[in-house]
Design an enzyme around this catalytic site. Structure first.
Site, PDB file in Angstrom:
ATOM      1  N   LYS A  18      -1.183  -0.871  -4.342  1.00 56.59           N
ATOM      2  CA  LYS A  18      -2.383  -0.111  -3.961  1.00 56.59           C
ATOM      3  C   LYS A  18      -1.976   1.339  -3.771  1.00 56.59           C
ATOM      4  O   LYS A  18      -1.069   1.627  -2.997  1.00 56.59           O
ATOM      5  CB  LYS A  18      -2.965  -0.700  -2.673  1.00 56.59           C
ATOM      6  CG  LYS A  18      -4.067   0.118  -2.025  1.00 56.59           C
ATOM      7  CD  LYS A  18      -4.743  -0.685  -0.915  1.00 56.59           C
ATOM      8  CE  LYS A  18      -4.786   0.081   0.390  1.00 56.59           C
ATOM      9  NZ  LYS A  18      -5.414  -0.692   1.474  1.00 56.59           N
ATOM     10  N   ASP A  56     -13.711  -1.228   3.356  1.00 58.79           N
ATOM     11  CA  ASP A  56     -12.762  -1.375   4.461  1.00 58.79           C
ATOM     12  C   ASP A  56     -13.457  -0.815   5.705  1.00 58.79           C
ATOM     13  O   ASP A  56     -14.148  -1.543   6.433  1.00 58.79           O
ATOM     14  CB  ASP A  56     -11.464  -0.629   4.098  1.00 58.79           C
ATOM     15  CG  ASP A  56     -10.436  -0.548   5.228  1.00 58.79           C
ATOM     16  OD1 ASP A  56     -10.750  -0.925   6.365  1.00 58.79           O
ATOM     17  OD2 ASP A  56      -9.297  -0.088   4.985  1.00 58.79           O
ATOM     18  N   ASP A  66      -7.227   3.192  -2.955  1.00 57.51           N
ATOM     19  CA  ASP A  66      -7.912   3.270  -1.662  1.00 57.51           C
ATOM     20  C   ASP A  66      -8.115   4.739  -1.314  1.00 57.51           C
ATOM     21  O   ASP A  66      -7.150   5.501  -1.219  1.00 57.51           O
ATOM     22  CB  ASP A  66      -7.056   2.571  -0.587  1.00 57.51           C
ATOM     23  CG  ASP A  66      -7.743   2.514   0.776  1.00 57.51           C
ATOM     24  OD1 ASP A  66      -8.881   3.020   0.906  1.00 57.51           O
ATOM     25  OD2 ASP A  66      -7.139   1.955   1.714  1.00 57.51           O
ATOM     26  N   LYS A  99      -2.918   5.131  -2.571  1.00 61.16           N
ATOM     27  CA  LYS A  99      -3.848   5.937  -1.787  1.00 61.16           C
ATOM     28  C   LYS A  99      -4.267   7.141  -2.627  1.00 61.16           C
ATOM     29  O   LYS A  99      -3.414   7.794  -3.235  1.00 61.16           O
ATOM     30  CB  LYS A  99      -3.155   6.418  -0.505  1.00 61.16           C
ATOM     31  CG  LYS A  99      -2.849   5.291   0.462  1.00 61.16           C
ATOM     32  CD  LYS A  99      -4.142   4.728   1.054  1.00 61.16           C
ATOM     33  CE  LYS A  99      -3.832   3.703   2.139  1.00 61.16           C
ATOM     34  NZ  LYS A  99      -5.064   3.249   2.811  1.00 61.16           N
ATOM     35  N   LYS A 121      -9.925  -6.728   7.773  1.00 63.67           N
ATOM     36  CA  LYS A 121      -8.860  -6.454   8.731  1.00 63.67           C
ATOM     37  C   LYS A 121      -9.290  -7.058  10.053  1.00 63.67           C
ATOM     38  O   LYS A 121     -10.249  -6.574  10.679  1.00 63.67           O
ATOM     39  CB  LYS A 121      -8.659  -4.948   8.911  1.00 63.67           C
ATOM     40  CG  LYS A 121      -8.086  -4.256   7.690  1.00 63.67           C
ATOM     41  CD  LYS A 121      -7.852  -2.782   7.943  1.00 63.67           C
ATOM     42  CE  LYS A 121      -7.288  -2.110   6.712  1.00 63.67           C
ATOM     43  NZ  LYS A 121      -7.196  -0.643   6.866  1.00 63.67           N
ATOM     44  N   SER A 174       0.850  -1.180   0.000  1.00 65.82           N
ATOM     45  CA  SER A 174       0.000   0.000   0.000  1.00 65.82           C
ATOM     46  C   SER A 174       0.889   1.235   0.000  1.00 65.82           C
ATOM     47  O   SER A 174       1.709   1.409   0.899  1.00 65.82           O
ATOM     48  CB  SER A 174      -0.889  -0.050   1.261  1.00 65.82           C
ATOM     49  OG  SER A 174      -1.611   1.144   1.414  1.00 65.82           O
ATOM     50  N   GLY A 208      -4.188  -4.444   6.269  1.00 68.71           N
ATOM     51  CA  GLY A 208      -3.337  -4.224   7.439  1.00 68.71           C
ATOM     52  C   GLY A 208      -3.474  -2.821   7.977  1.00 68.71           C
ATOM     53  O   GLY A 208      -4.159  -1.968   7.386  1.00 68.71           O
ATOM     54  N   GLU A 219     -11.213   1.021  -3.122  1.00 71.54           N
ATOM     55  CA  GLU A 219     -11.490   0.724  -1.718  1.00 71.54           C
ATOM     56  C   GLU A 219     -12.050   1.952  -1.009  1.00 71.54           C
ATOM     57  O   GLU A 219     -11.498   3.045  -1.118  1.00 71.54           O
ATOM     58  CB  GLU A 219     -10.162   0.277  -1.080  1.00 71.54           C
ATOM     59  CG  GLU A 219     -10.243  -0.229   0.335  1.00 71.54           C
ATOM     60  CD  GLU A 219      -8.872  -0.734   0.817  1.00 71.54           C
ATOM     61  OE1 GLU A 219      -8.066  -1.213  -0.017  1.00 71.54           O
ATOM     62  OE2 GLU A 219      -8.603  -0.625   2.020  1.00 71.54           O
TER      63      GLU A 219
END
Ligand code: OSB
Ligand code: MG
Length: 365
Positions: free
Chosen positions: A158, A235, A185, A160, A259, A132, A287, A210
């Site tokens: 991934k 999430d 995400d 952000k 998670k 990520s 995570g 996400e």
């Protein structure tokens, strides 16, 4: 039974600041739970950060809730199921509960002398590792970082995103790497009326987007899901098993980032996993920048059969200069992490280092 409980409020320096749409983390806080019985020690981690930007929980609230409301049930419960029943009337505080519950799982596996992933019902000996990538200062910086993670062998990237840091950076990464597994995400940074920006991401062949909308939302996500080609993964919105049921019934997502800490531990994780499997909704394990202790629980969860995408479970070296477990979590040449053969979480906790990073501790006796 003679148990001894100790909890630690830990702060560890991150190798680099981790920025997401809701805030930046430079030093990572968490609560480590140490539960000893008959010479065996079970370990858990509540990965709430110092700031309530991902969820309302913080490292301080987790420490307080465990000490005041979870310690006695934890000392008495014979297994995770009994523990969750005893703490049913503590509303929310899923990360605090997870930290305590995970210590019980680790202890149970160690008592039985088997790896935690086998006790959980895992089916694979190595798990796929993704990474990520936080918000960066520039596109060039982002491309450099993505390139170095790909060189290390990570199987999926991934990114952000947030308004203003979305289509351009996704486009830049996609142009450079047309074939990699790529996803984004948003950590709840958009409103439903921003849908045109999200629609523009449809052309980049993302595995998923996400948590685009509010951290508690299910209804607007179900509307957005019909407008986008890119699958929606939730999430923040999934905090307990009931939420996965509601999200499925509403069509709010077609994938869940599970998670274990966010849903109150491994037993709830199994319930969500089994429900999703029964309705054909794939999951993967996310995570929270865990230390090597929490990471052991994530690796175990990622061996479950309905985990169908690469996970946000990277090597210790992606997060920390020195981890508090031995051996540290490492990437294989295949971009995977091996599920350990040793009992419980399968790595040893370096208690000296743990104490060194500890800001405060409390113990039951
Ligand atoms: O939204 O998945 C998230 C880290 C902290 C808080 C929220 C998130 C994350 C990550 C990093 O994306 C996942 C990891 O590598 O631990
Ligand atoms: Mg997320």
């Amino acid at each position: 039974m003679g148990r001894k409980l100790e909890i630690f409020l830990v702060e560890m320096p991150l190798l680099a600041p981790f920025e997401i749409s809701s805030g930046v983390s430079e030093r990572r806080q968490c609560v480590i739970v140490r539960l000893e019985e008959d010479g065996l020690v079970g370990w858990g981690e509540a990965p709430a950060d110092s700031q309530p930007f991902y969820s309302y929980e913080t490292s301080e609230t987790a420490f307080y809730i465990i000490k005041e409301f979870l310690s006695k049930p934890l000392m008495e419960a014979k297994d995770p199921n009994e523990f969750l029943n005893k703490v049913r009337n503590v509303r929310g505080h899923q990360m605090a509960k997870a930290g305590a519950e995970m210590a019980l799982w680790d202890l149970e596996a160690k008592k039985a002398s088997i790896p935690l992933w086998k006790l959980l019902g895992g089916v694979r000996e190595e798990i796929e590792s993704g990474v990520s990538v936080g918000i960066q200062r520039s596109v060039d910086e982002l491309l450099r970082i993505v390139s170095s993670y790909l060189d290390e062998g990570y199987r999926r990237i991934k990114l952000k995103i947030k308004p203003g840091w979305d289509k351009d950076i996704v486009g830049a990464v996609r142009r450079e790497y047309p074939d990699i597994k790529l996803q984004v995400d948003a950590n709840a940074a958009y409103r439903l009326q921003d849908w045109p920006s999200l629609k523009e991401l449809d052309k980049y062949e993302l595995l998923m987007i996400e948590q685009p909308l509010d951290y508690d939302d299910l209804v607007d996500h179900s509307i957005l899901a019909k407008m986008l080609k890119t699958p929606i993964c939730l999430d923040e919105s999934i905090k307990k098993p009931e939420d996965s049921y509601k999200a499925y019934r509403l069509g709010s997502c077609s994938i869940i980032n599970l998670k274990p800490a966010r849903v109150g531990g491994l037993l709830n994780s199994k319930i969500i996993h089994d429900f999703c499997e029964s309705v054909g909704m794939p999951i993967w394990i996310g995570g929270m920048l865990e230390t090597g202790i929490g990471r052991g629980h994530l690796v175990a969860a990622a061996t479950l059969p309905n985990v169908k995408f690469p996970n946000d479970i990277s090597a210790s070296s992606r997060y920390y200069e020195e981890d508090i477990v031995d051996p540290p979590w490492e990437l294989t040449s295949r971009g995977t992490i091996r599920a350990p053969g040793a009992p419980g979480i399968g790595v040893e906790v370096l208690e000296e280092k743990l104490r060194k990073f500890s800001l405060r501790s409390w113990s039951s006796s």
